[in-house]
Design a protein around this motif. Sequence first.
Motif, PDB file in Angstrom:
ATOM      1  N   ASN A 232      -4.548  -4.710  -7.574  1.00 24.60           N
ATOM      2  CA  ASN A 232      -5.811  -5.421  -7.778  1.00 24.60           C
ATOM      3  C   ASN A 232      -5.694  -6.689  -8.615  1.00 24.60           C
ATOM      4  OD1 ASN A 232      -7.529  -3.508  -6.382  1.00 24.60           O
ATOM      5  ND2 ASN A 232      -7.223  -2.116  -8.105  1.00 24.60           N
TER       6      ASN A 232
ATOM      7  N   TYR B 226       0.807  -1.215   0.000  1.00 27.31           N
ATOM      8  CA  TYR B 226       0.000   0.000   0.000  1.00 27.31           C
ATOM      9  C   TYR B 226       0.849   1.277   0.000  1.00 27.31           C
ATOM     10  CZ  TYR B 226      -3.589  -3.388   1.212  1.00 27.31           C
ATOM     11  OH  TYR B 226      -4.410  -4.481   1.209  1.00 27.31           O
TER      12      TYR B 226
ATOM     13  N   GLN C  18      -2.766   0.641  -9.067  1.00 32.86           N
ATOM     14  CA  GLN C  18      -4.080   0.003  -9.145  1.00 32.86           C
ATOM     15  C   GLN C  18      -3.994  -1.343  -9.869  1.00 32.86           C
ATOM     16  OE1 GLN C  18      -6.958   1.040  -7.715  1.00 32.86           O
ATOM     17  NE2 GLN C  18      -5.702   2.618  -6.746  1.00 32.86           N
TER      18      GLN C  18
END
Length: 375
Positions: free
Chosen positions: A299, A261, A295
Amino acid sequence: MFKNSKLFFWTLEILAFVILIWVFTQIGFVFKPVTALFSLVFIPFIIAGFLYYVFNPVVLYLEKKFKLPSIWGIVIVFILLIGIFVYTIVSLVPNVITQLSGLISASGSLVPNLQKCVDRLSQNPAFKDVDFKALIDKANISYMDVLQNLLSGVTFSLSNVVGVISKVVMVVGLVPILLFYMLKDGKNMLPFLKKTILKRDKLNIASLLDDMNKTISKYISGASIDCLFIFVTVFISYLIIGIPYAFLFAVFAAITNLIPYLGPYIGLTPVVLSVGFAHPVQALIAIVVVLVLQQLDGNIIYPRVVGSAVEVHPVTIMVLMLVAASLYGLVGMLIAVPFYSLVKEIVKFSWKLWENHRQIQLTSDGLKKYDIIDK
């Protein structure tokens, strides 16, 4: 009666533990040679262990797919590593030194550009009540301070240059030896433990070691693939955008990407600081590229190649990052997730042992009751 009480038992346990700690603090000099030896071997062992988990799947693949003996697979891996090492020394190191020197020279314009930005803000009526000059003076931003810190660091480094060189030579010498024996005998370690130390393994500790080995293997293999993807993608993107020192920034982005993150944003920081003031458009494009890449990686790629190994909730990861950063800095953030995954395997194993023990106790109690009824 008091001697048989739990209070007496735990009082003795705590007292013995405190006395043991005090004794260790008094005879700490006895363990200094052991500590020095451990610290000397620890870094080569960690590096060799990391390389083992990266290249062991390659050896196993060559052995399974092409029916090569494991020793020849190890030889191929070492030839590959030697080739990478020689290429790095001959080709990449001069390029990295050139880019690093240029980056250090370019960073000299960071403070003047920051001061110009502050001057423009101070002329804005919206910030007329803010004394930017006092804030800068309070922050003590000056070339003399920076130069003094750099010179003191260089002096400290030169005074310890012999120690640094000896440690580097020790690491370079030990890592290949440790890696060779890990690749050669690593698969036999668990069967050897089962035949010797764990011969009477009533607690099934061998299964715990096997689960921990699979967890760390999946994590390191997956993280290596993920870092390689980030490096290649960021490097090509920065070259297209025209970001200077693209290779250095791509390496830094790949390393920091190991931090869940927060890693992509930490990896973006030096790009923004070095390019943002002089070329804001390029910095903005780099930010957009990293956001899109984050992203895509977060993901799709990371969950497939790494996520199955860790299976940690995002909130837990954020707490781990905060605690690890406050205790051990960047290194702590890098090892927090795999370390937590191993601890989680140990906790799960201990919980299963407790459940089995509890079930056995309930069963034995029930049998005793039935025996009493029968009698």
